[in-house]
Motif scaffolding. Structure first.
Motif, PDB file in Angstrom:
ATOM      1  N   ILE A  11      -1.667  -4.785   8.726  1.00 51.01           N
ATOM      2  CA  ILE A  11      -1.534  -3.333   8.502  1.00 51.01           C
ATOM      3  C   ILE A  11      -0.825  -2.434   9.040  1.00 51.01           C
ATOM      4  O   ILE A  11      -1.971  -1.724   9.649  1.00 51.01           O
ATOM      5  CB  ILE A  11      -2.369  -3.260   6.912  1.00 51.01           C
ATOM      6  N   LEU A  16      -0.040   1.382  10.336  1.00 45.14           N
ATOM      7  CA  LEU A  16      -0.765   2.718   9.260  1.00 45.14           C
ATOM      8  C   LEU A  16       0.975   3.294   9.516  1.00 45.14           C
ATOM      9  O   LEU A  16       0.610   4.638   9.116  1.00 45.14           O
ATOM     10  CB  LEU A  16      -1.983   3.257   9.674  1.00 45.14           C
ATOM     11  N   GLN A  17       1.702   3.438  10.173  1.00 38.55           N
ATOM     12  CA  GLN A  17       3.196   3.683  10.138  1.00 38.55           C
ATOM     13  C   GLN A  17       4.808   2.873   9.823  1.00 38.55           C
ATOM     14  O   GLN A  17       4.267   1.693   9.985  1.00 38.55           O
ATOM     15  CB  GLN A  17       2.830   4.455  11.226  1.00 38.55           C
ATOM     16  N   TYR A  30      -7.050   6.845   4.525  1.00 36.63           N
ATOM     17  CA  TYR A  30      -7.926   5.870   5.608  1.00 36.63           C
ATOM     18  C   TYR A  30      -7.082   5.320   7.130  1.00 36.63           C
ATOM     19  O   TYR A  30      -7.878   5.331   7.457  1.00 36.63           O
ATOM     20  CB  TYR A  30      -7.474   4.015   4.899  1.00 36.63           C
ATOM     21  N   GLY A  31      -5.889   5.599   7.443  1.00 34.76           N
ATOM     22  CA  GLY A  31      -5.065   5.624   8.313  1.00 34.76           C
ATOM     23  C   GLY A  31      -6.233   6.806   8.864  1.00 34.76           C
ATOM     24  O   GLY A  31      -7.130   6.549  10.656  1.00 34.76           O
ATOM     25  N   PHE A  89     -11.543   0.546   2.708  1.00 26.53           N
ATOM     26  CA  PHE A  89     -10.317   0.357   3.244  1.00 26.53           C
ATOM     27  C   PHE A  89     -10.501  -1.661   3.020  1.00 26.53           C
ATOM     28  O   PHE A  89     -10.275  -2.120   2.659  1.00 26.53           O
ATOM     29  CB  PHE A  89      -9.929   0.955   4.422  1.00 26.53           C
ATOM     30  N   LEU A 139       6.998   1.114   6.229  1.00 25.90           N
ATOM     31  CA  LEU A 139       5.570   1.969   5.562  1.00 25.90           C
ATOM     32  C   LEU A 139       5.380   0.965   4.038  1.00 25.90           C
ATOM     33  O   LEU A 139       6.279   1.423   3.588  1.00 25.90           O
ATOM     34  CB  LEU A 139       5.731   3.796   5.807  1.00 25.90           C
ATOM     35  N   GLY A 140       4.286   0.621   4.053  1.00 29.39           N
ATOM     36  CA  GLY A 140       3.290   0.067   3.049  1.00 29.39           C
ATOM     37  C   GLY A 140       3.866  -1.413   3.296  1.00 29.39           C
ATOM     38  O   GLY A 140       3.011  -2.351   2.541  1.00 29.39           O
ATOM     39  N   VAL A 148       3.624  -4.755   4.488  1.00 22.45           N
ATOM     40  CA  VAL A 148       2.044  -6.163   5.826  1.00 22.45           C
ATOM     41  C   VAL A 148       2.490  -6.981   5.712  1.00 22.45           C
ATOM     42  O   VAL A 148       3.449  -7.529   4.971  1.00 22.45           O
ATOM     43  CB  VAL A 148       0.861  -5.980   4.782  1.00 22.45           C
ATOM     44  N   LEU A 166       0.703  -1.744   0.362  1.00 28.00           N
ATOM     45  CA  LEU A 166      -0.125  -0.183  -0.249  1.00 28.00           C
ATOM     46  C   LEU A 166       0.697   1.248   0.125  1.00 28.00           C
ATOM     47  O   LEU A 166       1.907   1.587   1.148  1.00 28.00           O
ATOM     48  CB  LEU A 166      -0.718  -0.025   0.950  1.00 28.00           C
ATOM     49  N   LEU A 182      -2.065   4.545   2.744  1.00 32.65           N
ATOM     50  CA  LEU A 182      -2.424   4.850   4.733  1.00 32.65           C
ATOM     51  C   LEU A 182      -2.803   5.837   5.344  1.00 32.65           C
ATOM     52  O   LEU A 182      -3.382   5.508   6.557  1.00 32.65           O
ATOM     53  CB  LEU A 182      -0.804   3.657   5.165  1.00 32.65           C
ATOM     54  N   GLN A 183      -1.861   6.727   4.943  1.00 33.18           N
ATOM     55  CA  GLN A 183      -2.236   8.163   5.367  1.00 33.18           C
ATOM     56  C   GLN A 183      -3.856   8.576   5.686  1.00 33.18           C
ATOM     57  O   GLN A 183      -4.571   8.987   6.393  1.00 33.18           O
ATOM     58  CB  GLN A 183      -1.869   9.080   4.515  1.00 33.18           C
TER      59      GLN A 183
END
Length: 278
Positions: free
Chosen positions: A149, A151-152, A48-49, A92, A204-205, A207, A40, A45-46
């Motif tokens: 997942i 988110l950071q 939807y996070g 999401f 980040l990204g 998963v 992602l 991520l930003q």
């Protein structure tokens, strides 16, 4: 500075296919988990996070101090089925991209959602004890998987998820709820059997996907910011409901499977089909 979000491109990304390499599939099936990079984008991520975080803050009911909490409560704030609370969170959770990866890893033709959950480990939040998720699920087949997942960026001090490789194939500790006891007993058992533990940061990204019977844990969050994670649990579309064998499975049968009949497929509105091969 206000940045305009290109919502169409975010939705496109959540729908587009991610190519899982044969090596990653083989690794997952052997070891019971796999970590995949660049699944992602930072933008997804930003966006939807932020929505998920707002929902966690709105829906959280755990207000006790850390000192008053149980080990389980110290591990994280846990908010379930965000997709039923908010249409943006639903976009999401219903990501075809993420659901197809689950199907590819398990080698099935389609997957349904069991449920989603946000797991926010607060600053000073405690460790998450060793456990296997499927202890809680009244499902007949081991063809289940959870996408985890972050988110950071998730360095070691934030408590990234750790996996005991190949533990999905041994029937130890399958009768243990997540607890101080499960942490101690499973740590001793996994150590004595020389299971390799993958305990590494998440970029980040990046998963992970882990099977329902794969033992996993996470360290405490010793940083000064929350460790924000969103998860979705997928099950083979051919999965069937089995008779609950503990009080947790009884509760799950009622809550997440709408008490659908034993022996039937979990096809209620709570368990939508998220991906099916054409």
């Amino acid at each position: 500075m206000h940045v305009t979000v290109d919502k169409a491109s975010l939705l496109r990304e959540l729908d587009e296919e991610y190519t899982v390499s044969p090596e990653a599939i083989a690794f997952y099936r052997k070891n019971g988990y796999v970590k995949l990079k660049n699944v992602l984008s930072p933008d997804v991520l930003q966006y939807y996070g932020d929505v998920i975080t707002q929902l966690v803050l709105k829906l959280n009911t755990l207000t006790k101090s850390m000192e008053e909490r149980t080990t389980y409560e110290r591990a994280f704030l846990q908010i379930m089925n965000l997709w039923r609370e908010d249409s943006t969170a639903r976009e999401f959770v219903f990501s075809r991209r993420l659901a197809k990866i689950a199907a590819d890893l398990m080698g099935v033709d389609g997957v349904r959602l069991y449920h989603d959950q946000a797991l926010y480990k607060e600053p000073s939040g405690g460790f998450t004890p060793w456990h296997a998720d499927q202890f809680y699920w009244p499902l007949s087949s081991p063809k289940t998987t959870t996408v985890w997942i972050p988110l950071q960026d998730t360095p070691m001090e934030m408590g990234p998820l750790a996996f005991a490789e190949q533990s999905q194939s041994v029937e130890i500790g399958r009768n243990m709820e997540i607890s101080d006891e499960s942490e101690q007993v499973l740590q001793e058992e996994l150590t004595s059997r020389n299971f390799h533990v993958n305990d590494t940061p998440f970029e980040l990204g990046e998963v992970s996907y882990h099977a329902g019977w794969t033992f996993h844990r996470a360290g405490p969050n010793t940083s000064d910011v929350p460790r924000k994670v969103m998860t979705m649990i997928y099950m083979d579309q051919e999965q069937t409901i089995t008779r609950p064998i503990n009080t947790y499975q009884e509760a799950d049968w009622t809550t997440w499977l709408e008490s659908y009949p034993i022996g039937s497929k979990p096809e209620s509105a709570l368990n939508p089909l998220l991906f099916r091969k054409q």
